[in-house]
Structures are given as structure tokens and as C-alpha cells.
Design a protein around this motif. Structure first.
Motif, PDB file in Angstrom:
ATOM      1  N   ARG A   1      86.773  67.115  66.147  1.00 56.21           N
ATOM      2  CA  ARG A   1      85.636  66.132  65.871  1.00 56.21           C
ATOM      3  C   ARG A   1      85.841  65.797  64.322  1.00 56.21           C
ATOM      4  O   ARG A   1      85.725  66.517  63.582  1.00 56.21           O
ATOM      5  N   LEU A   2      85.603  64.491  63.998  1.00 59.80           N
ATOM      6  CA  LEU A   2      85.632  64.002  62.744  1.00 59.80           C
ATOM      7  C   LEU A   2      84.240  62.956  62.672  1.00 59.80           C
ATOM      8  O   LEU A   2      84.203  62.065  63.484  1.00 59.80           O
ATOM      9  N   SER A   3      83.208  63.393  61.867  1.00 61.95           N
ATOM     10  CA  SER A   3      81.983  62.623  61.650  1.00 61.95           C
ATOM     11  C   SER A   3      81.554  62.113  60.415  1.00 61.95           C
ATOM     12  O   SER A   3      82.050  62.996  59.624  1.00 61.95           O
ATOM     13  N   HIS A   4      80.789  61.061  60.405  1.00 66.36           N
ATOM     14  CA  HIS A   4      80.750  60.609  58.986  1.00 66.36           C
ATOM     15  C   HIS A   4      79.293  59.788  59.165  1.00 66.36           C
ATOM     16  O   HIS A   4      78.978  59.093  60.313  1.00 66.36           O
ATOM     17  N   THR A   5      78.421  60.337  58.080  1.00 65.66           N
ATOM     18  CA  THR A   5      76.907  59.902  58.150  1.00 65.66           C
ATOM     19  C   THR A   5      77.000  58.787  56.850  1.00 65.66           C
ATOM     20  O   THR A   5      76.923  59.515  55.817  1.00 65.66           O
TER      21      THR A   5
ATOM     22  N   ASN B   1      54.797  56.304  52.597  1.00 67.55           N
ATOM     23  CA  ASN B   1      55.803  55.962  53.795  1.00 67.55           C
ATOM     24  C   ASN B   1      57.186  55.779  53.349  1.00 67.55           C
ATOM     25  O   ASN B   1      57.250  55.715  52.002  1.00 67.55           O
ATOM     26  N   ALA B   2      58.050  55.719  54.076  1.00 63.72           N
ATOM     27  CA  ALA B   2      59.612  55.588  53.863  1.00 63.72           C
ATOM     28  C   ALA B   2      60.230  54.732  54.835  1.00 63.72           C
ATOM     29  O   ALA B   2      59.737  54.830  56.046  1.00 63.72           O
ATOM     30  N   ASP B   3      61.383  54.153  54.616  1.00 63.43           N
ATOM     31  CA  ASP B   3      62.105  53.507  55.306  1.00 63.43           C
ATOM     32  C   ASP B   3      63.673  54.209  55.591  1.00 63.43           C
ATOM     33  O   ASP B   3      64.026  54.534  54.189  1.00 63.43           O
ATOM     34  N   ALA B   4      64.227  54.575  56.436  1.00 66.01           N
ATOM     35  CA  ALA B   4      65.525  54.960  56.471  1.00 66.01           C
ATOM     36  C   ALA B   4      66.321  54.374  57.280  1.00 66.01           C
ATOM     37  O   ALA B   4      65.990  53.812  58.576  1.00 66.01           O
ATOM     38  N   HIS B   5      67.635  53.977  56.852  1.00 68.83           N
ATOM     39  CA  HIS B   5      68.490  53.355  57.746  1.00 68.83           C
ATOM     40  C   HIS B   5      69.901  53.963  57.597  1.00 68.83           C
ATOM     41  O   HIS B   5      70.301  54.397  56.468  1.00 68.83           O
ATOM     42  N   GLY B   6      70.931  53.919  58.224  1.00 69.97           N
ATOM     43  CA  GLY B   6      72.234  54.324  58.449  1.00 69.97           C
ATOM     44  C   GLY B   6      73.061  54.000  59.547  1.00 69.97           C
ATOM     45  O   GLY B   6      72.646  53.372  60.299  1.00 69.97           O
ATOM     46  N   LEU B   7      74.273  54.687  59.498  1.00 67.93           N
ATOM     47  CA  LEU B   7      75.266  54.719  60.495  1.00 67.93           C
ATOM     48  C   LEU B   7      75.917  55.932  60.686  1.00 67.93           C
ATOM     49  O   LEU B   7      76.270  56.606  59.780  1.00 67.93           O
ATOM     50  N   GLU B   8      75.720  56.478  61.843  1.00 69.82           N
ATOM     51  CA  GLU B   8      76.565  57.736  62.250  1.00 69.82           C
ATOM     52  C   GLU B   8      77.696  57.246  63.033  1.00 69.82           C
ATOM     53  O   GLU B   8      77.636  56.515  63.880  1.00 69.82           O
ATOM     54  N   THR B   9      78.853  57.807  62.729  1.00 72.36           N
ATOM     55  CA  THR B   9      80.156  57.558  63.280  1.00 72.36           C
ATOM     56  C   THR B   9      80.659  58.732  63.870  1.00 72.36           C
ATOM     57  O   THR B   9      80.692  59.912  62.885  1.00 72.36           O
ATOM     58  N   LEU B  10      81.372  58.971  64.954  1.00 70.13           N
ATOM     59  CA  LEU B  10      82.180  60.073  65.460  1.00 70.13           C
ATOM     60  C   LEU B  10      83.260  59.842  66.386  1.00 70.13           C
ATOM     61  O   LEU B  10      83.182  58.855  67.034  1.00 70.13           O
ATOM     62  N   LEU B  11      84.386  60.454  65.803  1.00 67.21           N
ATOM     63  CA  LEU B  11      85.427  60.190  66.518  1.00 67.21           C
ATOM     64  C   LEU B  11      85.839  61.892  67.250  1.00 67.21           C
ATOM     65  O   LEU B  11      86.056  62.667  66.341  1.00 67.21           O
ATOM     66  N   THR B  12      85.912  61.830  68.432  1.00 63.01           N
ATOM     67  CA  THR B  12      86.415  63.136  69.132  1.00 63.01           C
ATOM     68  C   THR B  12      87.588  63.085  69.843  1.00 63.01           C
ATOM     69  O   THR B  12      87.921  61.901  70.074  1.00 63.01           O
ATOM     70  N   GLY B  13      88.421  64.160  69.751  1.00 64.66           N
ATOM     71  CA  GLY B  13      89.726  64.161  70.239  1.00 64.66           C
ATOM     72  C   GLY B  13      90.062  65.441  71.048  1.00 64.66           C
ATOM     73  O   GLY B  13      89.275  66.577  70.864  1.00 64.66           O
ATOM     74  N   HIS B  14      90.513  65.378  72.338  1.00 67.02           N
ATOM     75  CA  HIS B  14      90.983  66.579  72.754  1.00 67.02           C
ATOM     76  C   HIS B  14      92.376  66.432  73.512  1.00 67.02           C
ATOM     77  O   HIS B  14      92.935  65.551  73.720  1.00 67.02           O
TER      78      HIS B  14
END
Length: 181
Positions: free
Chosen positions: A65-69, A45-58
Motif C-alpha cells: 500500500r502506498l498512500s499520500h494525503t 470556524n475552519a475550512d479544510a480541503h485536500g486529496l487522498e491518494t491510495l495505490l494498493t497492490g497484491h
């Protein structure tokens, strides 16, 4: 479990935060029997956690688009091929009548553990792409120069591949024609 919070920032920007937690069971891994036969079996088994962040502009027809995981995974020992950080920046704009677009993309992937618990170095690559939208009904054409600066980098290999890391392509040109009907 995954959730998200999205917020509009003025007339031109959106930001999105998406924390997650996954519990994975019965992961499949390569084993070697006492007689030397390789086979894939459920191994744990495994556990995974995190945070995805997305900034979009037009602004008008220009999109950015700027994304960070950020992610962590535990599977008894340090999991292989799991970067702690991935960052992607993309800027796209029309260059002819909202039919032909140009796009520049920069990607960064942090170092990762290999199956043999060595480290595959982090890397940053840039791509330049021209693509068509609605050029002719159902027809799309894309051409791109990938890994523009010819960055030498590797990705961790998966069993049963014998080298611990696999070298990736240097600078390359790709052309794709697709027709949807």
C-alpha cells in the motif's frame, strides 16, 4: 463533502483518488479569562480541503500500500498541527503458513505549525512488525520494532500543555496480545 474514484489497474493494482472539502464550525479552543482561569470555548470556524491518494497492490500473498494525503486548512490564521503532506508505504507478506506475517512500514509527515506559530520539523520513520492471523481461534499476537532508525522528532503540543512541541519516543519495542470472543 467527500467523493472518490477507484480504478483497477491490471490484475494486481488498484488506485483510489478521494478529494474532500470540509467546513468545520464551532471549533473548541483553550482561552484564558481575565481572572486567569483556563477554559475551553467555541472559538470559530475552519475550512479544510485536500486529496487522498491510495495505490494498493497484491501478488499471491504479498500486499503493498502506498498512500499520500495532501491537505490544507484555514482557520483565520494558519491552523496548528496540520501537515501539508503525509505519505505511508506498507509491505506485508506471510512468513509462515499464512498465519505469521511480516510487515515493514515507512511514514513521512511534513512540517506543521505549532499553537505558538513556530514550526515542528518534518520526519520520516520506519516500523517492522510481526503479527499472527488465525493462530488460535480469537487470539492474535503482534510484536513490532517502531521507529527502527531512532529518528528524533516532535509533534506540536495542544493546549494546555506548556511546551510548544512534545518529543516522541525513539526506537521502541511493542508486544500486544489480544483475544476476541
Amino acid at each position: 463533502m467527500k467523493s472518490f474514484w477507484e480504478q483497477r489497474l491490471g490484475d494486481y493494482f488498484n488506485v483510489r483518488f478521494s478529494p474532500y472539502y470540509n467546513r468545520l464550525s464551532d471549533l473548541i479552543g483553550l482561552t484564558v479569562s481575565n481572572t486567569g482561569i483556563r477554559q475551553f470555548q467555541n472559538q470559530g470556524n475552519a475550512d479544510a480541503h485536500g486529496l487522498e491518494t491510495l495505490l494498493t497492490g497484491h501478488y499471491r500473498d504479498v500486499e503493498a500500500r502506498l498512500s499520500h494525503t495532501y491537505q490544507q486548512m484555514s482557520a483565520g490564521q494558519t491552523a496548528s498541527n496540520v501537515p501539508l503532506h503525509m505519505v505511508k508505504l506498507n509491505l506485508s507478506a506471510p512468513i509462515w503458513r499464512n498465519v505469521v506475517f511480516a510487515s515493514v512500514e515507512v511514514q513521512h509527515v511534513s512540517s506543521r505549525r505549532t499553537v505558538k506559530q513556530a514550526t515542528s520539523s518534518d520526519y520520516t520513520i520506519a516500523n517492522l512488525v510481526l503479527f499472527s492471523k488465525h493462530w488460535l481461534p480469537g487470539l492474535e499476537l503482534t510484536g513490532g520494532l517502531y521507529n527502527v532508525f531512532d529518528e528524533a522528532y516532535t509533534d506540536p503540543a495542544s493546549p494546555p500543555i506548556l511546551p510548544d512541541v512534545v518529543s516522541q519516543d525513539g526506537r521502541n519495542l511493542r508486544i500486544r496480545l489480544s483475544y476476541e470472543f
